[in-house]
Structures are given as structure tokens and as C-alpha cells.
Design an enzyme around this catalytic site. Structure first.
Site, PDB file in Angstrom:
ATOM      1  N   HIS A 150     -30.729  24.881 -30.326  1.00 24.52           N
ATOM      2  CA  HIS A 150     -31.456  23.625 -30.578  1.00 24.52           C
ATOM      3  C   HIS A 150     -31.129  23.107 -31.986  1.00 24.52           C
ATOM      4  CE1 HIS A 150     -34.136  23.526 -27.051  1.00 24.52           C
ATOM      5  NE2 HIS A 150     -34.059  24.854 -27.111  1.00 24.52           N
ATOM      6  N   GLU A 205     -31.660  20.368 -33.239  1.00 22.55           N
ATOM      7  CA  GLU A 205     -32.711  19.482 -33.766  1.00 22.55           C
ATOM      8  C   GLU A 205     -33.695  20.215 -34.670  1.00 22.55           C
ATOM      9  OE1 GLU A 205     -32.447  20.465 -30.618  1.00 22.55           O
ATOM     10  OE2 GLU A 205     -34.391  20.732 -29.645  1.00 22.55           O
ATOM     11  N   CYS A 257     -29.581  22.582 -25.246  1.00 18.44           N
ATOM     12  CA  CYS A 257     -30.067  23.742 -24.500  1.00 18.44           C
ATOM     13  C   CYS A 257     -29.996  23.474 -22.994  1.00 18.44           C
ATOM     14  CB  CYS A 257     -31.459  24.124 -24.972  1.00 18.44           C
ATOM     15  SG  CYS A 257     -31.852  25.836 -24.569  1.00 18.44           S
ATOM     16  N   LEU A 258     -31.100  23.092 -22.365  1.00 19.22           N
ATOM     17  CA  LEU A 258     -31.042  22.762 -20.942  1.00 19.22           C
ATOM     18  C   LEU A 258     -29.985  21.676 -20.704  1.00 19.22           C
ATOM     19  CD1 LEU A 258     -32.338  23.074 -18.092  1.00 19.22           C
ATOM     20  CD2 LEU A 258     -33.748  21.101 -18.683  1.00 19.22           C
TER      21      LEU A 258
END
Ligand code: GLN
Length: 542
Positions: free
Chosen positions: A515, A517, A386-387
Site C-alpha cells: 500500500h 498510499e 493491493c487488491l
């Protein structure tokens, strides 16, 4: 008829109620039952989305876009099932629903009161969750510690359920038994007090899970039995373990599954935990390490390093490392140190791979960008979440495409080179300060392009991944980024959003707007994490 198992915690917070709840679920699932779980968080926040991760740990996001407690992540990982909004209650959610109903004349002019209306709302929500998941068992984790003021109304709901359907409700108390160093003996007194506190809420635990550094021995089980009104066989030993995935097996060593069935008057059943046992053997087997550095900012509180903010990232690394036959070793790297001292970047060479996880706000950004540049140039495997993907794009735009002041409008509102820009619908929300639950949240489809690292990992074109962001790669810059070698390997077709970007001629350099994860499971590691760790391992053996 669903059976409800309430799990409350005593003595201290952080005893591992969430993992205990997930483990009980795993055991019952392994005996062939349909299991679901719900988490009750006693805070007034409507969801976890606006909570500072340093205060409450990771914000987990479900497929349906609920921003919730990290324990829902534990339930998903242990049970290999998806949960959603119905499985998550907070004081805020419950009160909001009751107040809205009252405003809409839903109570027909009755005086609406904390008792009974709040517990009734809790009960009906739990029943809905059980129905939605057609559960034989619904595990309900009551957040906080018994004796707290905040969770009293939830315990009241539990007490009422037990009274209304005594054969369908069971109480488990997870407590902590300290072994003070100077005494050298395991003490049961705090547990006795925790049971008293629960008793004063009108609840008697049926089972006590005794968390401690070491296994609880017979004399102490007997003592807890005598003082707390439970059978000694219902005191389940829960010593510290190296890996949380050992816990269901440990519980079963004390026969927890069949004890629960017995209490509900159900027949004893065999379990099938073979795959799980295999996993635990794999985890315990001695093996070489793979060393991953995480460059982040949500882990320092005073003198302590907390890893809760990145829990799913850590678990995903573990799943993928085990699948690659490696022992994961994770080191926390503070982004800000690279801003003050570029020389510190050299330490990144020690790692087999680097991850920049999700994050918000400008603090630490330039340090992360420097770290990413170092990984790109020195060919250290890099995975941006993401970021971490957005910053990889910014770094590439600045240092490869020559767009010197490239940035995100998250950091520079009126940037002339916004390679990452706020999504148009998000702009309105931000202007109106409507922050809660308004990001691009939950599962969205993505098309993966062939002949990319991403395709190699997934082995298919159509994937669905979970999101939590307001900013995205600005399509105006796609061409220039691509002309210099950035590959847009995954795109959301409906809105033409870049979801995965990667680089060629690098052992592994890939970022995802989503994401990954959030979907990694111990028995099914996420393909991108698996591929990343594989690259880390391969690089090292050169
Ligand atoms: N702050 C960025 C955004 O809102 C990234 C969010 C994240 O990493 N989850 O788009």
C-alpha cells in the site's frame, strides 16, 4: 520531561480532532521541539483491523504492522514521522493487558478494578510512548466526544496525570460552533455544555479550538471566555478550510504555539513553517485539474458518500497532483455498476487515470476486473493498490494469457486456476479463524528491477513498503504471465513474493501488492503516485 497535551472533542464527532492534534504537533515541531502523538480509541476492538471500513473509515497500517485509526495517518503526514503500536491505545488493548497481567499474578493477588487499574495502565502506556519517541511534547487525542460513556476512563487517566504533574499537562477542547441558517448567528451554547461535560470529569480546558464554518469573532471569543473559564486569547478560531494543510497556519494566526508554550512556562519561540507555507501556496494557486476515478465499494452509506475508507489514497493523489502542478479532482465509481451494465464502462474514458484500491471479499470484484480490462485496452493510466494489483493480474491471466477461469482463492476456494493464492502461513490462520492482526502486515523490503516504470519512479533498487494482505501472486503462474508481457518489477527477495507488476506499451499500468498510499507525505509525495499522476497529465495533453 515530556509535556502531555490532551486533545478531546466536544459537541459532535468528526470536528477534526485528529487534524487539530496533528496541526498542534506541526506547530510545536516547527518551533524546534521533538513531538510525538498518541491516539486513544474508546472501542473494545483490540485494533482497527477487523472493523468494517464503512463503519470506522480506513484502517491505517504503521511500519511495525499495527492496524490502527486513520488519525495516525494524519499524524504521520503532518509530522513526517513514523509511529507504531506504542502510539495507539484502544479500550480493548488496555483491558487485554490488564487482564493478562492479572492472570499472570502481575498484581500480586490484589483486587483488580476498573478504577484505578485501567487509568494507571493508560498512564503508563502514554509515558512509554513519550519515552520511546523521546518527546518534548506528547499529543494525546482522546477519541469520541466528551460526555460519552466510552471515553470516561481515559479522561480519568488524563485528570490523574494533571493532578500528579500539574506543570506537564495541558487540555485542549476542540468544539463545534453551529451557525443555524434560520438564526444566522454563531451559537456558543453547545460549546458551553461541552465544557460543563469536561468539567464534570474533573477537567478544565486550557485552550478551546472553535471549529465553525467561519472564523469566530471577538464577541463570541469573549462569550466563550466568560462562560467557559478560558482567556479570550485561548479561544482559537478554526474555520472550515479548503485543505487540511492550511490548519497549522490558521492556528498560528491566533498564536496557538506560543500560547501553549506560555502555559507550560516555556520561553516563546519562533517557528519555521516555510516549506509548509510554500506547500499551502501551491495548493491554493489556480491550476488545471487532473481527474482521477477510484473504482471501489466502501463509500456508500444510505444517501451519503463517505470518503474516509480511502483517506490515505485520497491524500496521496492530492500530494502527487500538487507536485505535478495540478488540482486533483476525484470521482467515486461504484464497481458493481459495471457488473450490471458493461456500457457504463465507457465513462472511464472521461478520467485521466483510474485507481482500484485495496479491498476484501467478492462483492464488486467482477466490476473492478472489467474496469481494469477497459483501462488496459484503452490505454487509460491505471494504478492498482493491493487488491487492485491482484485483480490486474487476474484480468491479464484471463484475457491475455487465455486462462479463462483465473481467479484468487479469496473468491473461489478450490479454484483450478488460482493466479492469486493464499500465502501458506495464512491458510492455517484462516482455517483456525484467527483473523485479528494476522495478515502480512507492516513494512517489508522489496527489490526493484531496473528499466521498469517502478525503477523510474523510485530511482533506486531497494525500497521498503507497508503491507496488509493474505493473498499474493502465485509463483506457478509467473512464467506464463511474463511470457505474455507482464513485468514483475518488484520482488521481496526473502520469500520470493511479487510486490510490483506492470505492463509495457501502456502510458501507465502498474499494481503493487503493498500500500504505497501509507507512506505518502505532503512534502514528499510517494514516487509511484507522482509517476502515475505524471502519466495522467501527459496523456491528457496529447
Ligand atoms: N483481499 C486481498 C488480500 O487479502 C487484498 C487486501 C488488500 O487490498 N489490502 O490479499
Amino acid at each position: 520531561m515530556t509535556k502531555f497535551i490532551f486533545v478531546a472533542g466536544g459537541v459532535i464527532s468528526g470536528v477534526g480532532k485528529g487534524v487539530a492534534t496533528a496541526s498542534i504537533g506541526k506547530i510545536l515541531q516547527s518551533k524546534g521541539f521533538r513531538v510525538s502523538a498518541a491516539k486513544i480509541d474508546p472501542y473494545i476492538n483490540v485494533d482497527a483491523g477487523t472493523l468494517n471500513p464503512l463503519e470506522h473509515g480506513e484502517v491505517f497500517v504503521t511500519s511495525d504492522g499495527t492496524e490502527c485509526d486513520q488519525d495516525i495517518g494524519n499524524y504521520e503526514r503532518f509530522l513526517d514521522q513514523d509511529f507504531g503500536s506504542a502510539n495507539y491505545l484502544t479500550t480493548g488493548r488496555v483491558y487485554q493487558a490488564v487482564i493478562n497481567r492479572e492472570r499472570n499474578l502481575g498484581y500480586n493477588g490484589k483486587t483488580v478494578e476498573v478504577v484505578l487499574h485501567i487509568p494507571e495502565e493508560v498512564i503508563s502506556r502514554l509515558q512509554l510512548a513519550a519515552e520511546k519517541d523521546k518527546a518534548d511534547f506528547l499529543l494525546v487525542e482522546v477519541g469520541g466526544t466528551v460526555g460519552d460513556y466510552q471515553n470516561l476512563l481515559f479522561l480519568e487517566a488524563a485528570r490523574m496525570m494533571k493532578r500528579r504533574m500539574p506543570d506537564q499537562v495541558l487540555f485542549v477542547l476542540v468544539t463545534y460552533l453551529p451557525v443555524p441558517e434560520n438564526i444566522g448567528e454563531m451559537k456558543t451554547k453547545p460549546t458551553q455544555h461541552a465544557v460543563r461535560a469536561l468539567n464534570s470529569a474533573g477537567i478544565q480546558p486550557d485552550i478551546i479550538i472553535a471549529r465553525a464554518k467561519v472564523p469566530v469573532d471577538k464577541p463570541r471569543k469573549q462569550k466563550i471566555s466568560d462562560f467557559c473559564n478560558v482567556d479570550a486569547d485561548d479561544v482559537i478560531s478554526a474555520p472550515d478550510v479548503a485543505s487540511i494543510y492550511e490548519i497549522p497556519i490558521n492556528f498560528e494566526n491566533d498564536n496557538l504555539g506560543n500560547r501553549i508554550l506560555k502555559k507550560f512556562g516555556l520561553e516563546q519561540r519562533e517557528k519555521d513553517l516555510k516549506e509548509w507555507e510554500k506547500l499551502v501556496k501551491k495548493i491554493q494557486a489556480p491550476k488545471e485539474t487532473v481527474h482521477i476515478g477510484i473504482v471501489g465499494k466502501y463509500f456508500e452509506i444510505g444517501d451519503f458518500t463517505l470518503m474516509d475508507s480511502y483517506l490515505s489514497v485520497i491524500e496521496s493523489i492530492k500530494h502527487a497532483a500538487w507536485a505535478n502542478g495540478r488540482e486533483p479532482k476525484i470521482t467515486w465509481l461504484s464497481a458493481e455498476q459495471y457488473e450490471k451494465n458493461s456500457g457504463a464502462l465507457q465513462e472511464l474514458k472521461q478520467y485521466d487515470g483510474i485507481i482500484v484500491p485495496g479491498g476484501f471479499g467478492i462483492r464488486g470484484i467482477e466490476g473492478k476486473i472489467k474496469a481494469i480490462q477497459f483501462c488496459r485496452e484503452k490505454k487509460i493510466p491505471y494504478f492498482g493498490l493491493c487488491l487492485g494489483m491482484q485483480l490486474a493480474v487476474i484480468e491479464f491471466a484471463r484475457n491475455v494469457c487465455g486462462l479463462k477461469d483465473a481467479t484468487s482463492t479469496e473468491f473461489v476456494k478450490d479454484s483450478k486456476t488460482p493466479v492469486i493464492d493464499v500465502m501458506p502461513d495464512q491458510k492455517v490462520l484462516l482455517e483456525e479463524k484467527r483473523y485479528g492482526g494476522t495478515m502480512r502486515l507492516g513494512a517489508y523490503p522489496c527489490k526493484v528491477n531496473k528499466k521498469t516504470i517502478a525503477y523510474r519512479a523510485y530511482g533506486k533498487e531497494d525500497i521498503v513498503e507497508r503491507h496488509r494482505h493474505r493473498y499474493e501472486l502465485n509463483n506457478k503462474y509467473r512464467e506464463v504471465l511474463a511470457s505474455k508481457g507482464m513485468v514483475m518489477s518488484g520482488v521481496n527477495a526473502e520469500r520470493d513474493l511479487v510486490e510490483i507488476a506492470e505492463l509495457k506499451e501502456h502510458p501507465f499500468f502498474l499494481g503493487t501488492q503493498f500500500h504505497p498510499e501509507l507512506q505518502s507525505r505532503p512534502l514528499r509525495p510517494h514516487p509511484l503516485f507522482r509517476e502515475f499522476i505524471k502519466a495522467c497529465v501527459t496523456k491528457r495533453s496529447h
